[in-house]
Design a protein around this motif. Structure first.
Motif, PDB file in Angstrom:
ATOM      1  N   MET A 111       0.826  -1.202   0.000  1.00  0.00           N
ATOM      2  CA  MET A 111       0.000   0.000   0.000  1.00  0.00           C
ATOM      3  C   MET A 111       0.864   1.257   0.000  1.00  0.00           C
ATOM      4  N   GLU A 112       1.979   1.257   0.727  1.00  0.00           N
ATOM      5  CA  GLU A 112       2.841   2.419   0.770  1.00  0.00           C
ATOM      6  C   GLU A 112       3.458   2.692  -0.596  1.00  0.00           C
ATOM      7  N   ASP A 113       3.714   1.653  -1.368  1.00  0.00           N
ATOM      8  CA  ASP A 113       4.301   1.821  -2.689  1.00  0.00           C
ATOM      9  C   ASP A 113       3.289   2.299  -3.724  1.00  0.00           C
ATOM     10  N   LEU A 114       2.023   2.255  -3.422  1.00  0.00           N
ATOM     11  CA  LEU A 114       1.002   2.636  -4.382  1.00  0.00           C
ATOM     12  C   LEU A 114       0.559   4.083  -4.199  1.00  0.00           C
ATOM     13  N   THR A 115       1.477   4.947  -3.804  1.00  0.00           N
ATOM     14  CA  THR A 115       1.163   6.361  -3.644  1.00  0.00           C
ATOM     15  C   THR A 115       1.198   7.044  -5.009  1.00  0.00           C
ATOM     16  N   PRO A 116       0.553   8.189  -5.141  1.00  0.00           N
ATOM     17  CA  PRO A 116       0.617   8.908  -6.421  1.00  0.00           C
ATOM     18  C   PRO A 116       2.053   9.244  -6.833  1.00  0.00           C
ATOM     19  N   MET A 117       2.899   9.603  -5.852  1.00  0.00           N
ATOM     20  CA  MET A 117       4.280   9.943  -6.189  1.00  0.00           C
ATOM     21  C   MET A 117       5.038   8.712  -6.698  1.00  0.00           C
ATOM     22  N   HIS A 118       4.758   7.556  -6.126  1.00  0.00           N
ATOM     23  CA  HIS A 118       5.397   6.332  -6.608  1.00  0.00           C
ATOM     24  C   HIS A 118       4.933   6.022  -8.026  1.00  0.00           C
ATOM     25  N   SER A 119       3.666   6.212  -8.291  1.00  0.00           N
ATOM     26  CA  SER A 119       3.147   5.988  -9.647  1.00  0.00           C
ATOM     27  C   SER A 119       3.815   6.930 -10.650  1.00  0.00           C
ATOM     28  N   MET A 120       3.989   8.197 -10.242  1.00  0.00           N
ATOM     29  CA  MET A 120       4.644   9.149 -11.141  1.00  0.00           C
ATOM     30  C   MET A 120       6.116   8.796 -11.342  1.00  0.00           C
ATOM     31  N   PHE A 121       6.763   8.297 -10.296  1.00  0.00           N
ATOM     32  CA  PHE A 121       8.142   7.838 -10.445  1.00  0.00           C
ATOM     33  C   PHE A 121       8.212   6.721 -11.476  1.00  0.00           C
ATOM     34  N   ASN A 122       7.311   5.747 -11.363  1.00  0.00           N
ATOM     35  CA  ASN A 122       7.288   4.629 -12.325  1.00  0.00           C
ATOM     36  C   ASN A 122       7.064   5.135 -13.746  1.00  0.00           C
ATOM     37  N   GLU A 123       6.192   6.124 -13.878  1.00  0.00           N
ATOM     38  CA  GLU A 123       5.930   6.692 -15.199  1.00  0.00           C
ATOM     39  C   GLU A 123       7.159   7.444 -15.726  1.00  0.00           C
ATOM     40  N   SER A 124       7.869   8.136 -14.840  1.00  0.00           N
ATOM     41  CA  SER A 124       9.018   8.931 -15.271  1.00  0.00           C
ATOM     42  C   SER A 124      10.178   8.077 -15.758  1.00  0.00           C
ATOM     43  N   VAL A 125      10.237   6.842 -15.302  1.00  0.00           N
ATOM     44  CA  VAL A 125      11.319   5.948 -15.723  1.00  0.00           C
ATOM     45  C   VAL A 125      11.290   5.737 -17.235  1.00  0.00           C
ATOM     46  N   ASN A 126      10.116   5.768 -17.821  1.00  0.00           N
ATOM     47  CA  ASN A 126       9.969   5.521 -19.258  1.00  0.00           C
ATOM     48  C   ASN A 126      10.023   6.801 -20.102  1.00  0.00           C
ATOM     49  N   LEU A 127      10.197   7.954 -19.472  1.00  0.00           N
ATOM     50  CA  LEU A 127      10.176   9.201 -20.229  1.00  0.00           C
ATOM     51  C   LEU A 127      11.299   9.340 -21.265  1.00  0.00           C
ATOM     52  N   GLY A 140       3.985  18.628 -11.906  1.00  0.00           N
ATOM     53  CA  GLY A 140       4.000  19.969 -11.318  1.00  0.00           C
ATOM     54  C   GLY A 140       2.684  20.311 -10.636  1.00  0.00           C
ATOM     55  N   GLY A 141       1.578  19.916 -11.244  1.00  0.00           N
ATOM     56  CA  GLY A 141       0.269  20.167 -10.649  1.00  0.00           C
ATOM     57  C   GLY A 141       0.079  19.406  -9.351  1.00  0.00           C
ATOM     58  N   TYR A 142       0.527  18.161  -9.340  1.00  0.00           N
ATOM     59  CA  TYR A 142       0.392  17.350  -8.127  1.00  0.00           C
ATOM     60  C   TYR A 142       1.240  17.927  -7.001  1.00  0.00           C
ATOM     61  N   VAL A 143       2.486  18.249  -7.306  1.00  0.00           N
ATOM     62  CA  VAL A 143       3.377  18.794  -6.279  1.00  0.00           C
ATOM     63  C   VAL A 143       2.858  20.159  -5.801  1.00  0.00           C
ATOM     64  N   GLY A 144       2.312  20.948  -6.712  1.00  0.00           N
ATOM     65  CA  GLY A 144       1.760  22.253  -6.332  1.00  0.00           C
ATOM     66  C   GLY A 144       0.575  22.137  -5.391  1.00  0.00           C
ATOM     67  N   SER A 145      -0.259  21.134  -5.599  1.00  0.00           N
ATOM     68  CA  SER A 145      -1.439  20.978  -4.746  1.00  0.00           C
ATOM     69  C   SER A 145      -1.182  20.089  -3.532  1.00  0.00           C
ATOM     70  N   HIS A 146      -0.045  19.401  -3.521  1.00  0.00           N
ATOM     71  CA  HIS A 146       0.337  18.543  -2.390  1.00  0.00           C
ATOM     72  C   HIS A 146       1.791  18.849  -2.008  1.00  0.00           C
ATOM     73  N   PRO A 147       2.051  20.003  -1.392  1.00  0.00           N
ATOM     74  CA  PRO A 147       3.436  20.391  -1.084  1.00  0.00           C
ATOM     75  C   PRO A 147       4.187  19.375  -0.223  1.00  0.00           C
ATOM     76  N   GLU A 148       3.447  18.605   0.579  1.00  0.00           N
ATOM     77  CA  GLU A 148       4.094  17.592   1.419  1.00  0.00           C
ATOM     78  C   GLU A 148       4.741  16.495   0.575  1.00  0.00           C
ATOM     79  N   SER A 149       4.353  16.391  -0.693  1.00  0.00           N
ATOM     80  CA  SER A 149       4.927  15.365  -1.562  1.00  0.00           C
ATOM     81  C   SER A 149       6.409  15.616  -1.844  1.00  0.00           C
TER      82      SER A 149
END
Length: 69
Positions: A18-34, A50-59
């Motif tokens: 469950m801890e690995d299924l955070t939005p930031m982890h999902s974005m990390f997985n997506e960024s690997v293929n960029l 940028g939108g996610y980090v802007g609306s979730h500064p704790e990320s």
């Protein structure tokens, strides 16, 4: 007693998953293929990230923030 230990083992494994299924982890997985992605895909990801980090500064303190950035 053994049943309790087995249940605790499954619970702790589930928590790790469950801890690995955070939005930031999902974005990390997506960024690997960029590097293989199109410019449009990279731009879309950049806006989403940028939108996610802007609306979730704790990320910014998430363990996946720096590798994704």
């Amino acid at each position: 007693m053994l049943i309790c230990l087995v249940l605790l083992g499954f619970t702790s494994c589930e928590k790790e998953v469950m801890e690995d299924l955070t939005p930031m982890h999902s974005m990390f997985n997506e960024s690997v293929n960029l590097p293989q992605a199109t410019l449009d895909s990279i731009t879309t990801f950049t806006h989403k990230f940028g939108g996610y980090v802007g609306s979730h500064p704790e990320s910014r303190h998430d363990q996946y923030f720096d590798p994704t950035l």
